[in-house]
Design an enzyme around this catalytic site. Structure first.
Site, short mmCIF file in Angstrom:
data_model
loop_
_atom_site.label_atom_id
_atom_site.label_comp_id
_atom_site.label_asym_id
_atom_site.label_seq_id
_atom_site.Cartn_x
_atom_site.Cartn_y
_atom_site.Cartn_z
N HIS A 204 0.82 -1.21 0.00
CA HIS A 204 0.00 0.00 0.00
C HIS A 204 0.86 1.26 0.00
CE1 HIS A 204 0.33 1.19 4.35
NE2 HIS A 204 0.50 -0.10 4.53
N ASP A 222 5.87 2.15 7.11
CA ASP A 222 4.51 1.71 6.81
C ASP A 222 3.82 2.72 5.89
OD1 ASP A 222 2.12 0.34 6.91
OD2 ASP A 222 1.57 1.05 8.90
N GLU A 256 -5.22 1.48 2.10
CA GLU A 256 -5.15 0.25 2.89
C GLU A 256 -5.44 0.53 4.35
OE1 GLU A 256 -2.67 -2.57 5.52
OE2 GLU A 256 -2.63 -0.40 5.28
N GLU A 257 -4.96 1.67 4.83
CA GLU A 257 -5.01 1.97 6.25
C GLU A 257 -6.43 2.21 6.78
OE1 GLU A 257 -2.65 1.43 8.07
OE2 GLU A 257 -0.72 2.11 7.30
N ASP A 284 4.50 -5.19 2.90
CA ASP A 284 3.99 -4.12 3.75
C ASP A 284 4.89 -4.06 4.98
OD1 ASP A 284 2.63 -2.35 5.34
OD2 ASP A 284 0.71 -3.39 5.27
N HIS A 366 2.09 4.33 12.42
CA HIS A 366 0.87 5.09 12.68
C HIS A 366 1.11 6.25 13.65
CE1 HIS A 366 -1.71 1.38 11.44
NE2 HIS A 366 -0.91 1.80 10.48
#
Length: 485
Positions: A204, A222, A256-257, A284, A366
């Protein structure tokens, strides 16, 4: 409670007050029932459990609550799948997962060519792409930078095609989506002998942080690392004039998230069109080395056992010794943990090699701290680029190159006799040890000081697919895949 958890709790408390009466931002999703129930206990105003079936739940939830999947429940995400409607969410938990077909058609036949490709992998290229993607500031799917990053990636991949003078058989397209304004990017190398079969590698492009402010979501590991790894795979293949028998595609997904939106829409389209995907591998997060081993293959129930075995076999063949040596183990990532789940739920063989055990994965994801300086250099990600090259070439093969008998089989003969596996080796080979590996990557039987025409008794093992690994006294490793009935 640490500062990050305190901030998240305060943010969710504010969200509860703000959205208890106004649910315009709520979404429908599916997730594991136990995770939905845990979220319901702590945030009853921000999640409604619609239904539970077969350990799965369909929910109506505020997106910010899902970040607790990463803080308290899961170590990777998103951990749920977005659905446009309540009926779609209900259908997902009420319909059995389409199990991928059994395929023991994977083989290793291109050793010399693959070794040439591995020598060409350059970690500096991976580092440059990671830092470039981080420089957008945020690739959150609703931000302007997200589509800027997608358009720029398209141009980058097109430049690699132009440099290789391959515009006739290779193309890049932008894919628009229904449930996000962000675009996905897909590069296609058209197969020659068997173009209707697809070998796909994906990851992603978007990034995310917790809280309401998404303006700075660097997403270096990420998943700038995965996209940088895929870009290096493409560069090496084109620089070495790779032409596949099967069609090969590389995908950089949108959104994707927020629940696998981009990959789910593309996988659904491929399924509806009846496309034959021979194998799918997800990259990923590839940059952060958090565990003692290098590559951790996900062995969740929805992953394809035969494809996982093939990845083990590739790493034993190409990465167990010499200049390209690295180690591997297995891990679990749970429901909807990355885009490979979108393909697996459509019945396609899917696998997910990851940067670490999920218990040891990158603690900065994140957050605004997921930056390049936290991930070291590109050395760890380069190992995944090598695995990706091995997978693509050996799964899609090379055009106009006959698929010869596995070179291992010209050196040793293997056979399965009821509940035993035996082998015969040439007189000039001395076998140091024989090891049987199962689909979970475990070494379940070993015999040392092996003689020619020897056997390993497998009475204690259940039916299924296995690999036998022979190691010679000179350090050479030979592998063979078999089914125990």
């Amino acid at each position: 409670m640490n500062l990050k958890s305190t901030f998240l709790s305060l943010s969710l408390l504010f969200a509860a007050n703000l959205f208890a009466q106004n649910r315009e931002e709520f979404i429908y999703a599916s997730m594991e029932a136990k995770h939905a129930q845990e979220l319901k206990l702590s945030h009853s105003d921000l999640i409604e459990i619609i239904a539970i079936n077969n350990d799965l739940a369909s929910v109506y939830i505020h997106p910010e609550v899902t970040h607790e999947l990463h803080q308290k429940i899961l170590s990777h995400g998103p951990g749920y799948m977005f659905h446009a409607t309540e009926s779609n969410a209900l259908n997902t938990i009420n319909s059995p997962l389409e199990m991928s077909r059994t395929v023991l058609e994977y083989s290793i036949t291109n050793q010399e060519y693959v070794k040439t490709l591995l020598d060409d992998v350059n970690k500096q290229n991976i580092e440059e792409v990671m830092q470039h993607l981080e420089s957008y500031g945020s690739r959150y799917h609703l931000s302007a930078q997200a589509n800027e990053a997608a358009e720029d990636l398209k141009v980058r991949w097109e430049n690699l095609i132009a440099a290789a003078n391959r515009t006739e058989d290779i193309s890049v397209r932008i894919v628009s989506h229904v449930n996000t304004p962000m675009k996905s990017v897909v590069l296609t190398i058209k197969g020659n002998e068997n173009a209707s079969q697809y070998v796909i590698v994906g990851g992603h492009l978007d990034s995310i942080v917790g809280g309401s402010n998404k303006t700075y979501a660097p997403g270096s590991d990420d998943n700038a690392s995965g996209i940088a790894t895929i870009t290096e795979i493409i560069r090496v293949l084109l620089a070495n004039d790779y032409k596949p028998q099967k069609t090969v595609e590389f995908m950089a997904y949108a959104a994707e998230e927020i629940g696998l939106v981009g990959s789910n829409e593309i996988a659904t389209q491929y399924k509806n069109q009846g496309k034959d995907v021979f194998g799918y591998v997800q990259f990923d997060m590839t940059a952060y080395k958090g565990s003692s081993k290098d590559v951790y293959v996900s062995i969740d129930s929805f992953n394809n056992n035969d494809l996982n075995l093939f990845l083990y076999e590739l790493m034993e063949e190409y990465n167990s010794f010499g200049d390209h040596k690295f180690t591997y183990a297995t891990t679990r990532c749970n429901y909807g943990c990355s885009d490979h789940y979108s393909w697996a739920m459509k019945g396609y063989p899917a696998a997910f090699p990851f940067e670490a055990s999920f218990n040891d994965s990158n603690p900065y994801i994140h957050t605004t701290s997921d930056t390049f300086d936290k991930n070291g250099d590109g050395s760890h990600a380069a190992k995944f680029a090598k695995l990706g090259l091995e997978f693509v070439v050996e799964a899609a093969k090379r055009s106009e190159v006959l698929d010869v008998v596995n070179l291992n089989k010209t050196k040793a003969k293997f056979y399965v006799d009821q509940k035993a596996v035996g082998f015969e080796v040439p007189s000039n080979k001395t076998i140091k040890s024989a090891t049987v590996i199962n689909v979970a990557g475990q070494k379940v039987a070993t015999k040392n000081q092996v003689n020619n025409n020897d056997k390993i008794n497998l009475n204690q093992l259940p039916k299924g697919a296995y690999i036998i690994l022979l190691e010679t006294t000179s350090g050479e490793k030979l592998t063979y895949k078999f089914i125990l009935k």
